[in-house]
Design an enzyme around this catalytic site. Structure first.
Site, PDB file in Angstrom:
ATOM      1  N   ASP A 143     -59.186 -41.877   0.567  1.00  0.00           N
ATOM      2  CA  ASP A 143     -58.329 -41.034  -0.266  1.00  0.00           C
ATOM      3  C   ASP A 143     -57.062 -41.757  -0.712  1.00  0.00           C
ATOM      4  O   ASP A 143     -56.744 -42.843  -0.219  1.00  0.00           O
ATOM      5  CB  ASP A 143     -57.978 -39.726   0.472  1.00  0.00           C
ATOM      6  CG  ASP A 143     -57.588 -39.945   1.934  1.00  0.00           C
ATOM      7  OD1 ASP A 143     -57.188 -41.069   2.292  1.00  0.00           O
ATOM      8  OD2 ASP A 143     -57.687 -38.986   2.720  1.00  0.00           O
ATOM      9  N   ASN A 186     -55.521 -29.328  10.723  1.00  0.00           N
ATOM     10  CA  ASN A 186     -56.236 -28.142  10.248  1.00  0.00           C
ATOM     11  C   ASN A 186     -57.737 -28.400  10.111  1.00  0.00           C
ATOM     12  O   ASN A 186     -58.448 -27.624   9.496  1.00  0.00           O
ATOM     13  CB  ASN A 186     -55.658 -27.684   8.900  1.00  0.00           C
ATOM     14  CG  ASN A 186     -55.805 -28.742   7.817  1.00  0.00           C
ATOM     15  OD1 ASN A 186     -56.331 -29.828   8.072  1.00  0.00           O
ATOM     16  ND2 ASN A 186     -55.351 -28.438   6.620  1.00  0.00           N
ATOM     17  N   HIS A 221     -59.107 -31.010   8.545  1.00  0.00           N
ATOM     18  CA  HIS A 221     -59.543 -31.702   7.331  1.00  0.00           C
ATOM     19  C   HIS A 221     -60.095 -33.090   7.662  1.00  0.00           C
ATOM     20  O   HIS A 221     -59.739 -33.692   8.669  1.00  0.00           O
ATOM     21  CB  HIS A 221     -58.442 -31.759   6.255  1.00  0.00           C
ATOM     22  CG  HIS A 221     -57.305 -32.689   6.486  1.00  0.00           C
ATOM     23  ND1 HIS A 221     -56.000 -32.338   6.184  1.00  0.00           N
ATOM     24  CD2 HIS A 221     -57.228 -33.959   6.951  1.00  0.00           C
ATOM     25  CE1 HIS A 221     -55.208 -33.357   6.447  1.00  0.00           C
ATOM     26  NE2 HIS A 221     -55.921 -34.351   6.921  1.00  0.00           N
ATOM     27  N   GLU A 237     -59.597 -30.204   2.499  1.00  0.00           N
ATOM     28  CA  GLU A 237     -58.896 -29.154   3.215  1.00  0.00           C
ATOM     29  C   GLU A 237     -59.839 -27.974   3.502  1.00  0.00           C
ATOM     30  O   GLU A 237     -60.932 -27.890   2.921  1.00  0.00           O
ATOM     31  CB  GLU A 237     -57.714 -28.673   2.362  1.00  0.00           C
ATOM     32  CG  GLU A 237     -56.668 -29.755   2.058  1.00  0.00           C
ATOM     33  CD  GLU A 237     -55.701 -30.008   3.228  1.00  0.00           C
ATOM     34  OE1 GLU A 237     -56.116 -29.921   4.393  1.00  0.00           O
ATOM     35  OE2 GLU A 237     -54.510 -30.303   2.948  1.00  0.00           O
TER      36      GLU A 237
HETATM   37  C1  GLP Z   1     -54.326 -37.620   6.635  1.00  0.00           C
HETATM   38  C2  GLP Z   1     -55.465 -38.378   5.945  1.00  0.00           C
HETATM   39  C3  GLP Z   1     -56.707 -38.318   6.767  1.00  0.00           C
HETATM   40  C4  GLP Z   1     -56.287 -38.570   8.183  1.00  0.00           C
HETATM   41  C5  GLP Z   1     -55.588 -37.360   8.717  1.00  0.00           C
HETATM   42  C6  GLP Z   1     -54.892 -37.568  10.035  1.00  0.00           C
HETATM   43  O1  GLP Z   1     -53.639 -36.773   5.832  1.00  0.00           O
HETATM   44  N1  GLP Z   1     -55.769 -37.984   4.617  1.00  0.00           N
HETATM   45  O2  GLP Z   1     -57.654 -39.247   6.303  1.00  0.00           O
HETATM   46  O3  GLP Z   1     -57.408 -38.807   8.991  1.00  0.00           O
HETATM   47  O4  GLP Z   1     -54.733 -36.826   7.746  1.00  0.00           O
HETATM   48  O5  GLP Z   1     -53.745 -38.333   9.887  1.00  0.00           O
HETATM   49  P1  GLP Z   1     -52.946 -38.912  11.107  1.00  0.00           P
HETATM   50  O6  GLP Z   1     -53.793 -39.981  11.697  1.00  0.00           O
HETATM   51  O7  GLP Z   1     -51.662 -39.469  10.537  1.00  0.00           O
HETATM   52  O8  GLP Z   1     -52.734 -37.801  12.052  1.00  0.00           O
END
Ligand code: GLP
Length: 252
Positions: free
Chosen positions: A71, A140, A142, A147
């Protein structure tokens, strides 16, 4: 059909992250031209640190690797240090021997986002598909930036981010609000990968992990879609994995 997901528990965050890096290294050694799906976020930082260390030790080479990131924020230029392109460059790509021309990240500035998204899907197909997709999970539930409510069949597209996601990721923006939209691989794109490795660490992920592994399969928790895939492993630390059985869990 019943599939199973493998659950791997580790005592610490670093142990879980390093084990994931070692799994990636093992797959890379077995297939030097592996196609990797990559993720960003705080969870992945120790994974990339370990991969860089393994590369520096002469243990692994990325020279044959092709990568596709999950992403990117809409509206952030690649050179912006908060963009996922920039993050990947500084945490991994610029520190190993990967051919940068074969590292792909969605284009957050694409004038025609739908056209770019379908090209991204075509590039993944032309590369032979993703051999190993590295995944984190949002608080959440995702995956990528899919989402709650996202269609399990969805492909790469632009999505709106939830307020809770914006709040969680504001830490990467000096406390300011991140862009409110992102281009993300869809859950359908993720499920097309041959192997999926999910790393979730820390107490903030505990509820999402429990819902993903033990709750009903529902679009309300996008990570439950992973139970429709036959080759998923979860890598958890003591905090994220509390209360999750260690044996193989039956999927749907
Ligand atoms: C982000 C990314 C995801 C990631 C998740 C957890 O927003 N888009 O690909 O796995 O949320 O992020 P973090 O590792 O900073 O908790």
């Amino acid at each position: 059909m019943e599939f199973r997901m493998r659950i791997n528990h580790f005592p610490t965050t670093v142990a879980a992250a390093h084990a994931v890096a070692d799994r990636i290294a093992e797959r890379l050694k077995a297939k030097p031209n592996i196609v990797l799906g990559l993720a960003t976020g705080a969870t992945m930082e120790p994974v990339y640190e370990r991969l860089v260390a393994l590369h520096r030790a002469g243990d692994i080479s990325f020279s044959g690797v092709t990568s596709f990131n999950l992403d990117e924020y809409v509206g952030l230029p690649p050179a912006d240090p908060r963009s996922y392109r920039s993050t990947m460059d500084s945490q991994l790509f610029d520190l190993v021997d990967i051919d940068k021309a074969r590292t792909f990240v969605p284009d957050g500035l694409a004038a025609d986002a739908a056209a770019f998204a379908s090209r991204y899907e075509a590039m993944i197909r032309e590369a032979g598909g993703i051999d190993l997709q590295l995944l984190g999970i949002g608080r959440n539930g995702h995956i990528g930036f899919n989402e709650p409510g996202a269609d399990f069949a969805a492909r790469t597209r632009v999505v709106d981010l939830e307020a809770s996601t914006l709040a969680a990721n504001s830490a990467f923006f000096g406390g300011a609000q991140p862009p409110t939209q992102a281009m993300t691989m869809g859950i359908g794109t993720i499920l097309a990968s041959r192997e999926i490795v999910v790393l979730a660490t820390g107490a903030a992920k505990r509820d999402a992990v429990r819902a993903a592994l033990l709750g009903a399969v529902t679009a309300d928790c996008p990570a439950t879609a992973l139970r429709r895939h036959g080759n998923v492993s979860w890598w958890l630390d003591a905090e994220s994995g509390a209360g999750v059985p260690g044996e193989n869990l039956a999927a749907e």
